[in-house]
Design a protein around this motif. Sequence first.
Motif, PDB file in Angstrom:
ATOM      1  N   MET A 156      45.352  36.684  65.667  1.00  0.00           N
ATOM      2  CA  MET A 156      45.930  36.248  64.400  1.00  0.00           C
ATOM      3  C   MET A 156      45.554  37.219  63.281  1.00  0.00           C
ATOM      4  N   ARG A 157      46.368  37.231  62.244  1.00  0.00           N
ATOM      5  CA  ARG A 157      46.060  38.017  61.051  1.00  0.00           C
ATOM      6  C   ARG A 157      46.466  37.230  59.820  1.00  0.00           C
ATOM      7  N   TRP A 158      45.750  37.475  58.747  1.00  0.00           N
ATOM      8  CA  TRP A 158      46.162  36.858  57.487  1.00  0.00           C
ATOM      9  C   TRP A 158      45.874  37.800  56.333  1.00  0.00           C
ATOM     10  N   SER A 159      46.625  37.611  55.252  1.00  0.00           N
ATOM     11  CA  SER A 159      46.498  38.473  54.085  1.00  0.00           C
ATOM     12  C   SER A 159      46.844  37.676  52.839  1.00  0.00           C
ATOM     13  N   GLY A 161      37.798  35.073  61.074  1.00  0.00           N
ATOM     14  CA  GLY A 161      37.571  36.487  60.913  1.00  0.00           C
ATOM     15  C   GLY A 161      36.753  36.806  59.680  1.00  0.00           C
ATOM     16  N   GLN A 162      36.381  38.052  59.543  1.00  0.00           N
ATOM     17  CA  GLN A 162      35.584  38.506  58.410  1.00  0.00           C
ATOM     18  C   GLN A 162      36.514  39.054  57.332  1.00  0.00           C
ATOM     19  N   PRO A 163      36.609  38.362  56.181  1.00  0.00           N
ATOM     20  CA  PRO A 163      37.515  38.833  55.133  1.00  0.00           C
ATOM     21  C   PRO A 163      37.133  40.224  54.637  1.00  0.00           C
ATOM     22  N   GLN A 164      38.157  41.054  54.470  1.00  0.00           N
ATOM     23  CA  GLN A 164      37.984  42.404  53.943  1.00  0.00           C
ATOM     24  C   GLN A 164      38.755  42.511  52.635  1.00  0.00           C
ATOM     25  N   CYS A 165      38.112  43.020  51.606  1.00  0.00           N
ATOM     26  CA  CYS A 165      38.748  43.155  50.301  1.00  0.00           C
ATOM     27  C   CYS A 165      39.273  44.568  50.114  1.00  0.00           C
ATOM     28  N   THR A 166      40.518  44.686  49.711  1.00  0.00           N
ATOM     29  CA  THR A 166      41.074  45.951  49.253  1.00  0.00           C
ATOM     30  C   THR A 166      41.175  45.881  47.732  1.00  0.00           C
ATOM     31  N   ALA A 167      41.916  46.784  47.150  1.00  0.00           N
ATOM     32  CA  ALA A 167      42.018  46.801  45.691  1.00  0.00           C
ATOM     33  C   ALA A 167      42.685  45.550  45.152  1.00  0.00           C
ATOM     34  N   ASP A 168      43.627  44.961  45.908  1.00  0.00           N
ATOM     35  CA  ASP A 168      44.373  43.831  45.358  1.00  0.00           C
ATOM     36  C   ASP A 168      44.679  42.746  46.383  1.00  0.00           C
ATOM     37  N   ASN A 223      41.597  41.016  39.630  1.00  0.00           N
ATOM     38  CA  ASN A 223      40.303  41.668  39.776  1.00  0.00           C
ATOM     39  C   ASN A 223      39.568  40.949  40.904  1.00  0.00           C
ATOM     40  N   LEU A 224      39.222  41.690  41.963  1.00  0.00           N
ATOM     41  CA  LEU A 224      38.577  41.082  43.121  1.00  0.00           C
ATOM     42  C   LEU A 224      37.076  41.334  43.092  1.00  0.00           C
ATOM     43  N   ALA A 225      36.328  40.263  43.299  1.00  0.00           N
ATOM     44  CA  ALA A 225      34.867  40.358  43.352  1.00  0.00           C
ATOM     45  C   ALA A 225      34.371  39.280  44.314  1.00  0.00           C
ATOM     46  N   HIS A 226      33.064  39.180  44.483  1.00  0.00           N
ATOM     47  CA  HIS A 226      32.481  38.157  45.354  1.00  0.00           C
ATOM     48  C   HIS A 226      31.596  37.224  44.534  1.00  0.00           C
ATOM     49  N   ARG A 227      31.705  35.918  44.845  1.00  0.00           N
ATOM     50  CA  ARG A 227      30.807  34.919  44.277  1.00  0.00           C
ATOM     51  C   ARG A 227      30.204  34.148  45.447  1.00  0.00           C
ATOM     52  N   ALA A 228      28.890  34.185  45.539  1.00  0.00           N
ATOM     53  CA  ALA A 228      28.188  33.528  46.643  1.00  0.00           C
ATOM     54  C   ALA A 228      28.758  33.970  47.986  1.00  0.00           C
ATOM     55  N   GLY A 229      29.146  35.254  48.081  1.00  0.00           N
ATOM     56  CA  GLY A 229      29.673  35.802  49.311  1.00  0.00           C
ATOM     57  C   GLY A 229      31.134  35.510  49.573  1.00  0.00           C
ATOM     58  N   VAL A 230      31.825  34.854  48.624  1.00  0.00           N
ATOM     59  CA  VAL A 230      33.225  34.467  48.797  1.00  0.00           C
ATOM     60  C   VAL A 230      34.096  35.380  47.939  1.00  0.00           C
ATOM     61  N   PRO A 231      35.170  35.973  48.496  1.00  0.00           N
ATOM     62  CA  PRO A 231      36.075  36.782  47.677  1.00  0.00           C
ATOM     63  C   PRO A 231      36.777  35.905  46.635  1.00  0.00           C
ATOM     64  N   VAL A 232      36.824  36.379  45.399  1.00  0.00           N
ATOM     65  CA  VAL A 232      37.457  35.650  44.310  1.00  0.00           C
ATOM     66  C   VAL A 232      38.357  36.618  43.551  1.00  0.00           C
ATOM     67  N   ALA A 233      39.608  36.195  43.356  1.00  0.00           N
ATOM     68  CA  ALA A 233      40.569  36.964  42.565  1.00  0.00           C
ATOM     69  C   ALA A 233      40.661  36.337  41.184  1.00  0.00           C
ATOM     70  N   VAL A 234      40.488  37.149  40.148  1.00  0.00           N
ATOM     71  CA  VAL A 234      40.459  36.652  38.776  1.00  0.00           C
ATOM     72  C   VAL A 234      41.479  37.414  37.941  1.00  0.00           C
ATOM     73  N   SER A 235      42.151  36.688  37.066  1.00  0.00           N
ATOM     74  CA  SER A 235      43.043  37.302  36.092  1.00  0.00           C
ATOM     75  C   SER A 235      43.092  36.398  34.871  1.00  0.00           C
ATOM     76  N   GLY A 236      42.484  36.833  33.773  1.00  0.00           N
ATOM     77  CA  GLY A 236      42.445  36.003  32.576  1.00  0.00           C
ATOM     78  C   GLY A 236      41.786  34.671  32.858  1.00  0.00           C
ATOM     79  N   PRO A 237      42.470  33.556  32.536  1.00  0.00           N
ATOM     80  CA  PRO A 237      41.869  32.231  32.746  1.00  0.00           C
ATOM     81  C   PRO A 237      42.017  31.700  34.163  1.00  0.00           C
ATOM     82  N   ASP A 238      42.651  32.474  35.040  1.00  0.00           N
ATOM     83  CA  ASP A 238      42.950  32.013  36.392  1.00  0.00           C
ATOM     84  C   ASP A 238      42.004  32.635  37.411  1.00  0.00           C
ATOM     85  N   ALA A 239      41.577  31.824  38.377  1.00  0.00           N
ATOM     86  CA  ALA A 239      40.712  32.314  39.444  1.00  0.00           C
ATOM     87  C   ALA A 239      41.096  31.631  40.750  1.00  0.00           C
TER      88      ALA A 239
END
Length: 594
Positions: free
Chosen positions: A119-122, A160-167, A135-151
Amino acid sequence: MDGYAELRDYAVIGDGRSVALIARDGSVDWLAWPDLDSPTVFAAVLDPFRGGRFLLQPDVPYAAARRYVPGTNVLETTFTTAGGTVRLTDALTLPDSHSLAPGRELVRRIEGLAGSVPMRWSVQPRFGYGARAPNLAHRAGVPVAVSGPDAVAVCAWNAGQPQCTADSVTARFRADAGTWALVALPYAHQEPLVLPARAECETRLDHTIAAWRQWTEERTYTGPWREAVLRSALALKLLVFAPSAAVAAAATCSLPEGLGGERNWDYRFSWIRDSAFTLDAFLKLGCAPEAISYFWWLMHASQLTHPRLHVLYRLNGGTRAPERTLPLSGYRDSAPVRIGNAAADQLQLDTYGELLQTAWLHTTAGRPLDADIARRLAETADFICTIWQQPDAGIWEVRSGPEHFTQSKMMCWITLDRALDLARRQLIPDRHAARWRRERQAVAEFVDTRCFSPRLNSYVRSADSDGLDAGLLLGLLHGYRPPDDPRMRGTVTAIQRTLQDGPYVNRYLGPDGLPGSEGAFLACSFWLSEALARCGRVEKAVHLMEQLVALANDVGLYSEEIDPTTGAFLGNLPQALSHLALISAACTIGEATR
């Protein structure tokens, strides 16, 4: 096709606040958060490159079959590959009372049924209709996407092991028989982001299934086409915006009425046009809380612009809906992509009849009117006495200029007729009943002299014209004339002869001020089926209804229109009016057959 799925291949899930479209290939291609009419996080259905999506599917060739978990708006997709089978369960979860839930949450559960499937997911979030990369970052080891007031967080367990790219956030894993994986997207808007535990997500998913089943079990409909009616009820429930009880016309914006054309509109508003059908459907399905809440929302929203009605209102009751275009390519290059709706500022006289018809249905169900609403309804009848002679944009919101549309005048007659009945029953003040009676007669004389063609033996689209309009069927359905009236029966026959092609019915023929063409309007087909039943032609009504029920997609949903040549869905979906018309026709035919 160039990154686009067929519109017929979409299923929908929702939680009473927002709605997601999921394609047959496991891609979430539309999701507006936090609310149904908010900017999107995923909008690949309007632009596969800039819109964003959440794809989850086998990493090898597969066949896909899907259904809703019976009695719910929770979707199951079964992927079958050469090496095994997996089941994907998708839900926008409902909060429970046992845990601190995120503001909104999408949960996707993957169950290995047989063999082993790679399986694959994106997750590719694009906030603000694709305008803002995260903007992608990690909180408590979890990938989080943030933009203004939205997260948006991307929580994965056994997936699987999540991999973060630029977006984006991606992963691969194997789904073996007997294993369970989970990917959840908790969301926050101007509030702390809750990172849930897996057990909490699982519990909310189970709670969501149980809650939908309980709601469906409480529906009282027992007539023909029960499965189609209940699925339509569930689709309609997805469009009820829980915070206000408004009912959206559709969950999406700018899906085209003709491929490559510019008939692309935002339908995430509540139209007065749909109000009588909405209340009637709720009452017939035993949805008393929804009926009462919707009626009071409608009374509140219309109070804000009294005595004039807006064509549509925002889901929070507001009236501003400025129309603008987005820099997206549009579904299969159908541009422009619009949000907002300029029809909000049109004059549509039929809305006044729909409002009075809705109030009349409310009272015939044994519900009272308070003194303030009673006074306003009487003032609405007074107001229609002063404006019914004006031309308007009509039910189809033409942009070529106002005309004296026949259906609009018929609904002006309904306005005054229902006001007179409410006054007779002492439910609204009757100070001007004599004037209402005089103007009702004047409207009828206008319609029956200037809007009827002896040559066609039919009412026509507009005064002194010779065109036909399927909206004239509403004159019969709402009671402008009884079903045995020769002119109404002649109109039904003329519409069959001129606008019907098999199960498909066009709204009208001829120019309307916009370039390009459109598909057959599904609600008109259901209106014709209901009209045939009311006229005593029950066998033909049943035959047409059977054809229409078969036009739904594989999970029982309808868009606004269908291309009669290809069978492709067109327009926004799921479309409330299509499902409302199905419910109304099924109930009427059931009564006629009994």
